[in-house]
Design a protein around this motif. Sequence first.
Motif, PDB file in Angstrom:
ATOM      1  N   LEU A  64       0.834  -1.220   0.000  1.00  0.00           N
ATOM      2  CA  LEU A  64       0.000   0.000   0.000  1.00  0.00           C
ATOM      3  C   LEU A  64       0.860   1.257   0.000  1.00  0.00           C
ATOM      4  N   PHE A  65       1.829   1.272   0.900  1.00  0.00           N
ATOM      5  CA  PHE A  65       2.699   2.461   0.980  1.00  0.00           C
ATOM      6  C   PHE A  65       3.504   2.632  -0.303  1.00  0.00           C
ATOM      7  N   TRP A  66       3.964   1.478  -0.819  1.00  0.00           N
ATOM      8  CA  TRP A  66       4.740   1.534  -2.066  1.00  0.00           C
ATOM      9  C   TRP A  66       3.902   2.143  -3.194  1.00  0.00           C
ATOM     10  N   ILE A  67       2.616   1.717  -3.281  1.00  0.00           N
ATOM     11  CA  ILE A  67       1.738   2.244  -4.336  1.00  0.00           C
ATOM     12  C   ILE A  67       1.569   3.757  -4.163  1.00  0.00           C
ATOM     13  N   ILE A  68       1.387   4.184  -2.915  1.00  0.00           N
ATOM     14  CA  ILE A  68       1.181   5.626  -2.666  1.00  0.00           C
ATOM     15  C   ILE A  68       2.417   6.418  -3.112  1.00  0.00           C
ATOM     16  N   VAL A  69       3.601   5.955  -2.687  1.00  0.00           N
ATOM     17  CA  VAL A  69       4.837   6.671  -3.042  1.00  0.00           C
ATOM     18  C   VAL A  69       5.069   6.634  -4.553  1.00  0.00           C
ATOM     19  N   TRP A  70       4.884   5.431  -5.122  1.00  0.00           N
ATOM     20  CA  TRP A  70       5.134   5.270  -6.549  1.00  0.00           C
ATOM     21  C   TRP A  70       4.172   6.112  -7.380  1.00  0.00           C
ATOM     22  N   ARG A  71       2.865   6.113  -6.988  1.00  0.00           N
ATOM     23  CA  ARG A  71       1.883   6.917  -7.718  1.00  0.00           C
ATOM     24  C   ARG A  71       2.235   8.403  -7.646  1.00  0.00           C
ATOM     25  N   GLY A  72       2.670   8.805  -6.442  1.00  0.00           N
ATOM     26  CA  GLY A  72       3.028  10.217  -6.245  1.00  0.00           C
ATOM     27  C   GLY A  72       4.125  10.651  -7.187  1.00  0.00           C
ATOM     28  N   GLN A  73       5.220   9.889  -7.186  1.00  0.00           N
ATOM     29  CA  GLN A  73       6.351  10.288  -8.041  1.00  0.00           C
ATOM     30  C   GLN A  73       6.018  10.135  -9.523  1.00  0.00           C
ATOM     31  N   TYR A  74       5.186   9.146  -9.849  1.00  0.00           N
ATOM     32  CA  TYR A  74       4.785   8.927 -11.240  1.00  0.00           C
ATOM     33  C   TYR A  74       3.958  10.111 -11.753  1.00  0.00           C
ATOM     34  N   GLU A  75       2.987  10.528 -10.931  1.00  0.00           N
ATOM     35  CA  GLU A  75       2.113  11.640 -11.343  1.00  0.00           C
ATOM     36  C   GLU A  75       2.918  12.929 -11.524  1.00  0.00           C
ATOM     37  N   ILE A  76       3.842  13.189 -10.576  1.00  0.00           N
ATOM     38  CA  ILE A  76       4.651  14.416 -10.671  1.00  0.00           C
ATOM     39  C   ILE A  76       5.484  14.387 -11.957  1.00  0.00           C
ATOM     40  N   THR A  77       6.139  13.251 -12.209  1.00  0.00           N
ATOM     41  CA  THR A  77       7.016  13.150 -13.375  1.00  0.00           C
ATOM     42  C   THR A  77       6.225  13.285 -14.682  1.00  0.00           C
ATOM     43  N   VAL A  78       5.131  12.533 -14.777  1.00  0.00           N
ATOM     44  CA  VAL A  78       4.361  12.542 -16.032  1.00  0.00           C
ATOM     45  C   VAL A  78       3.742  13.925 -16.270  1.00  0.00           C
ATOM     46  N   ASN A  79       3.229  14.533 -15.195  1.00  0.00           N
ATOM     47  CA  ASN A  79       2.600  15.852 -15.380  1.00  0.00           C
ATOM     48  C   ASN A  79       3.620  16.920 -15.750  1.00  0.00           C
ATOM     49  N   LEU A  80       4.816  16.809 -15.176  1.00  0.00           N
ATOM     50  CA  LEU A  80       5.871  17.761 -15.536  1.00  0.00           C
ATOM     51  C   LEU A  80       6.245  17.598 -17.016  1.00  0.00           C
ATOM     52  N   LEU A  81       6.354  16.330 -17.432  1.00  0.00           N
ATOM     53  CA  LEU A  81       6.652  16.061 -18.845  1.00  0.00           C
ATOM     54  C   LEU A  81       5.545  16.598 -19.738  1.00  0.00           C
ATOM     55  N   GLU A  82       4.325  16.400 -19.294  1.00  0.00           N
ATOM     56  CA  GLU A  82       3.157  16.873 -20.036  1.00  0.00           C
ATOM     57  C   GLU A  82       3.228  18.390 -20.239  1.00  0.00           C
ATOM     58  N   GLU A  83       3.574  19.107 -19.161  1.00  0.00           N
ATOM     59  CA  GLU A  83       3.678  20.571 -19.260  1.00  0.00           C
ATOM     60  C   GLU A  83       4.811  20.964 -20.192  1.00  0.00           C
ATOM     61  N   LEU A  84       5.899  20.198 -20.157  1.00  0.00           N
ATOM     62  CA  LEU A  84       7.028  20.472 -21.056  1.00  0.00           C
ATOM     63  C   LEU A  84       6.610  20.283 -22.507  1.00  0.00           C
ATOM     64  N   TRP A  85       5.929  19.181 -22.778  1.00  0.00           N
ATOM     65  CA  TRP A  85       5.485  18.910 -24.151  1.00  0.00           C
ATOM     66  C   TRP A  85       4.519  19.985 -24.631  1.00  0.00           C
ATOM     67  N   ASN A  86       3.676  20.438 -23.704  1.00  0.00           N
ATOM     68  CA  ASN A  86       2.690  21.468 -24.044  1.00  0.00           C
ATOM     69  C   ASN A  86       3.285  22.862 -24.119  1.00  0.00           C
ATOM     70  N   LYS A  87       4.544  23.026 -23.754  1.00  0.00           N
ATOM     71  CA  LYS A  87       5.206  24.335 -23.651  1.00  0.00           C
ATOM     72  C   LYS A  87       4.397  25.259 -22.735  1.00  0.00           C
ATOM     73  N   ASN A  88       3.896  24.698 -21.662  1.00  0.00           N
ATOM     74  CA  ASN A  88       3.004  25.454 -20.780  1.00  0.00           C
ATOM     75  C   ASN A  88       3.708  25.872 -19.483  1.00  0.00           C
ATOM     76  N   LEU A  89       4.980  25.457 -19.334  1.00  0.00           N
ATOM     77  CA  LEU A  89       5.653  25.691 -18.038  1.00  0.00           C
ATOM     78  C   LEU A  89       5.750  27.169 -17.697  1.00  0.00           C
ATOM     79  N   ILE A  90       6.050  27.999 -18.722  1.00  0.00           N
ATOM     80  CA  ILE A  90       6.228  29.433 -18.426  1.00  0.00           C
ATOM     81  C   ILE A  90       4.909  30.035 -17.942  1.00  0.00           C
ATOM     82  N   ASN A  91       3.794  29.624 -18.584  1.00  0.00           N
ATOM     83  CA  ASN A  91       2.481  30.112 -18.122  1.00  0.00           C
ATOM     84  C   ASN A  91       2.283  29.827 -16.641  1.00  0.00           C
TER      85      ASN A  91
END
Lengths: 96, 302
Positions: A64-91
């Motif tokens: 359970l704890f592993w899923i929570i930690v893993w989901r957390g880091q996964y969401e942060i990484t993927v969303n950051l990549l998403e913003e990079l791809w969208n060129k939305n970071l500066i906004n």
Amino acid sequence: MKTSRIYAMVLRYFYYFRQSLDRMSDAFYWPVMDLLLWGLTGSYFKKMSGGNSTIMIMIISGILFWIIVWRGQYEITVNLLEELWNKNLINLFVRL
Amino acid sequence: MDILGVKNLTKKFQQFTAVDNISFNLREGEILGFLGPNGAGKTTTIQMLLGVLIPTSGEVNYFSKNFQNHREEILEQVNFSSTYTNLPWNLTVKENLNFMSCLYNIKNRKERINRIANIFRLNKLLNQQVEQLSSGQVTRVNLAKAFINFPKVLLLDEPTASLDPEIASYIRSFLKEQRENFQVSIIFTSHNMSEIEELCDRVIFINQGKIIADDRPQNLAKSIEICHIELNVADGLKRTIEICENSQTHYELSGRNIIIDVKEKEIPEFLRNLMSKGVYYDQISIEKPDLEDYFLQVAKKK
């Protein structure tokens, strides 16, 4: 940090999330599958070990704890990549 | 009154100096053109003015307040649009404007979005995903985002790129109207020189990170003395070429058409000279130097 900005980011990811079956299955389907799989395995081992559940509780809690930690880091990484791809970071950086 | 003051702003990336000790100001209700060749340091400067890049040295003041110390308060009244940033492509226009209006803490979001959509003619596009829009439509959405908080200072990095002439003209009129009615101060970069001449009260020309000119667009154009005289020579083309070569004047020949570079004050004498040599032309046009000539001259020097 202002609540309006936190709300804005929640809104931004909610809009994205509800359109994406991939992201929904990542967030709900696979964690549920993990829990079911390890829950059933745990209950099998519990039966086999004659009712001693301490080790299984440790394993399930660990998962359970592993899923929570893993989901957390996964969401942060993927969303950051998403913003990079969208060129939305500066906004976002201008306001956050 | 100065809305924005920049003092000795410098940005270095290791050994490379992108912006080199520049100082300028932006007055209330002024539209300031920011010109320069690619890599001159315009976008770096704009990013420092938005607080996205931290300057190596120098100071930025908005509304007489230090930007670093009052960043949050200041950025509520500033917005921008840039070709280097996009809105999330998988969200609809309405969703984008809604989440942006939350970021800027706007109270009546629904009303504001409808108003902005009307201004930028986005009503029919509100429920479309950004990825489905043409580049001109995306530019309009980016501009709508830039006006979502009705800012006092707007930083626009090539805002009319990819717009068709009618929409570009409409946007220019809208910007002028905003300036006149609400005293919005605008920094405007573009590679469309006629647009800069039409819109900007003042132009700062930046090259290799340094400001090399700060003047009205008309004055910058006047600093170029050379005019282009285009003649369609009916009789005496060889004599015309001889006159150009003797006076070491640059010319370009295309059939019977010749374009000659002559200093503005020497035009009457040059034309008299042609007449005295019996040169006859059936068409003449004299092109005065404009901002584009100034830009080209600086770019050539680079």
